[in-house]
Structures are given as C-alpha cells and as structure tokens.
Design a protein around this motif. Structure first.
Motif, short mmCIF file in Angstrom:
data_model
loop_
_atom_site.label_atom_id
_atom_site.label_comp_id
_atom_site.label_asym_id
_atom_site.label_seq_id
_atom_site.Cartn_x
_atom_site.Cartn_y
_atom_site.Cartn_z
N LEU A 106 34.95 -31.83 -11.67
CA LEU A 106 34.43 -32.47 -12.89
C LEU A 106 34.88 -31.70 -14.12
O LEU A 106 34.54 -30.53 -14.29
N PRO A 107 35.64 -32.34 -15.01
CA PRO A 107 36.17 -31.64 -16.19
C PRO A 107 35.08 -31.32 -17.22
O PRO A 107 34.15 -32.09 -17.42
N ALA A 108 35.24 -30.18 -17.86
CA ALA A 108 34.25 -29.68 -18.83
C ALA A 108 34.01 -30.66 -19.98
O ALA A 108 32.90 -30.73 -20.50
N ASP A 109 35.04 -31.42 -20.36
CA ASP A 109 34.90 -32.28 -21.53
C ASP A 109 34.21 -33.61 -21.24
O ASP A 109 34.07 -34.44 -22.13
N GLY A 110 33.79 -33.84 -20.00
CA GLY A 110 33.07 -35.06 -19.69
C GLY A 110 33.94 -36.26 -19.40
O GLY A 110 33.44 -37.37 -19.23
N ASP A 111 35.25 -36.06 -19.32
CA ASP A 111 36.18 -37.15 -18.99
C ASP A 111 35.68 -37.84 -17.71
O ASP A 111 35.32 -37.19 -16.74
N THR A 112 35.65 -39.16 -17.73
CA THR A 112 35.11 -39.90 -16.58
C THR A 112 36.15 -40.25 -15.52
O THR A 112 35.77 -40.71 -14.45
N ALA A 113 37.43 -40.05 -15.81
CA ALA A 113 38.50 -40.43 -14.89
C ALA A 113 38.32 -41.89 -14.46
O ALA A 113 38.31 -42.22 -13.28
N GLY B 288 28.72 -25.03 -20.30
CA GLY B 288 29.78 -25.49 -21.18
C GLY B 288 30.46 -26.74 -20.63
O GLY B 288 31.32 -27.33 -21.28
N ASN B 289 30.07 -27.15 -19.42
CA ASN B 289 30.64 -28.32 -18.77
C ASN B 289 29.71 -29.51 -18.99
O ASN B 289 28.53 -29.46 -18.61
N ASP B 290 30.23 -30.56 -19.61
CA ASP B 290 29.41 -31.75 -19.89
C ASP B 290 28.80 -32.34 -18.62
O ASP B 290 27.67 -32.82 -18.64
N TRP B 291 29.55 -32.33 -17.51
CA TRP B 291 29.03 -32.89 -16.26
C TRP B 291 27.89 -32.04 -15.71
O TRP B 291 26.90 -32.58 -15.22
N VAL B 292 28.02 -30.74 -15.81
CA VAL B 292 26.94 -29.85 -15.36
C VAL B 292 25.70 -30.08 -16.22
O VAL B 292 24.59 -30.18 -15.69
N ARG B 293 25.90 -30.21 -17.52
CA ARG B 293 24.75 -30.49 -18.39
C ARG B 293 24.11 -31.83 -18.02
O ARG B 293 22.88 -31.95 -18.01
N SER B 294 24.92 -32.83 -17.70
CA SER B 294 24.37 -34.13 -17.28
C SER B 294 23.57 -34.00 -15.99
O SER B 294 22.47 -34.55 -15.88
N LEU B 295 24.11 -33.28 -15.02
CA LEU B 295 23.39 -33.09 -13.76
C LEU B 295 22.07 -32.37 -14.00
O LEU B 295 21.04 -32.75 -13.44
N ARG B 296 22.10 -31.33 -14.84
CA ARG B 296 20.87 -30.59 -15.15
C ARG B 296 19.85 -31.49 -15.85
O ARG B 296 18.67 -31.49 -15.51
N LYS C 250 41.29 -31.04 -11.65
CA LYS C 250 40.22 -31.77 -12.34
C LYS C 250 40.57 -33.24 -12.33
O LYS C 250 41.73 -33.61 -12.47
N LEU C 251 39.57 -34.09 -12.18
CA LEU C 251 39.81 -35.54 -12.23
C LEU C 251 39.63 -36.01 -13.67
O LEU C 251 38.54 -35.92 -14.23
N THR C 252 40.73 -36.47 -14.26
CA THR C 252 40.72 -36.91 -15.65
C THR C 252 41.51 -38.21 -15.79
O THR C 252 42.23 -38.62 -14.88
N GLU C 253 41.41 -38.82 -16.94
CA GLU C 253 42.15 -40.05 -17.22
C GLU C 253 43.64 -39.79 -17.43
O GLU C 253 44.40 -40.73 -17.60
N SER C 254 44.06 -38.53 -17.39
CA SER C 254 45.49 -38.22 -17.50
C SER C 254 46.20 -38.35 -16.15
O SER C 254 47.43 -38.27 -16.10
#
Length: 111
Positions: A50-57, A84-92, A14-18
C-alpha cells in the motif's frame, strides 16, 4: 505466505496507478485468488504494497484493505506504526471507528 500474496509482491513494490495494464490485470487476478484466512505474514506483505500517498491503484488497494480487515488475526497493531502512510492511517481510523483500541487484541472489542 500464500502463493497469491507472493505473486502480488512480485508485480511491484507498491501498487499504484502507474502500473501498466498487464500489471494491473495480474494484480487483480492475485487479489481474487487470495484464500481466507490470511496469515500474519500475508497481512504484513499486503500492507507493504500500500503506497504512502494513498494511491488506490484503480481500486485494487481498497480490495487489499478489505481482505486485511477480514482476516481473523486482525488487527495487528505492530503493523500500523507508519503514520506517514495514508493507508495505515485509514486502517487505524477504521479500527477506532469500530471501537478498537491499540492495546486490544482482536476479540476484545471496546464497549
């Protein structure tokens, strides 16, 4: 699947800010190397990053979202089931805002 997508998937699950600076830089280079049009396999792999929590990386995931949306095969509704994935919800939501319905294929936009 194109090489840039394969390389991106090797950086992290997953691409995250970590991610460390080296990983972020490598991911940015991969995203900049994406070749249009994206295939269905490319789209599926990119969505999986794309991480479920919506992290933008640090904005990288917005670049991925825009690349997905620019693909001629988009939308692929079967890839947008994980609500349950913020990015999927955004795409939808972006598709709803553009007057696409889940039963439609690209090119048959609702009026």
């Amino acid at each position: 699947m194109q090489e840039a997508v394969q390389d991106l998937c090797r950086i992290a699950p997953k691409l995250t800010e970590s991610l460390n600076l080296e990983q972020i830089t490598a991911a940015q280079n991969c995203i900049e190397s994406l070749v249009s049009p994206l295939s269905t396999d490319d789209i599926s792999a990119l969505i999986s990053l794309l991480p479920a929590d919506g992290d933008t990386a640090y904005g990288l995931n917005w670049s991925i979202l825009h690349a997905i949306e620019a693909a001629p095969q988009w939308p692929k509704w079967d890839m947008l089931r994980d609500e349950g994935n913020d990015w999927v919800r955004s795409l939808r939501q972006r598709l709803v805002n553009a007057a696409f319905e889940a039963t439609q294929e690209l090119g048959s936009k609702a009026h």
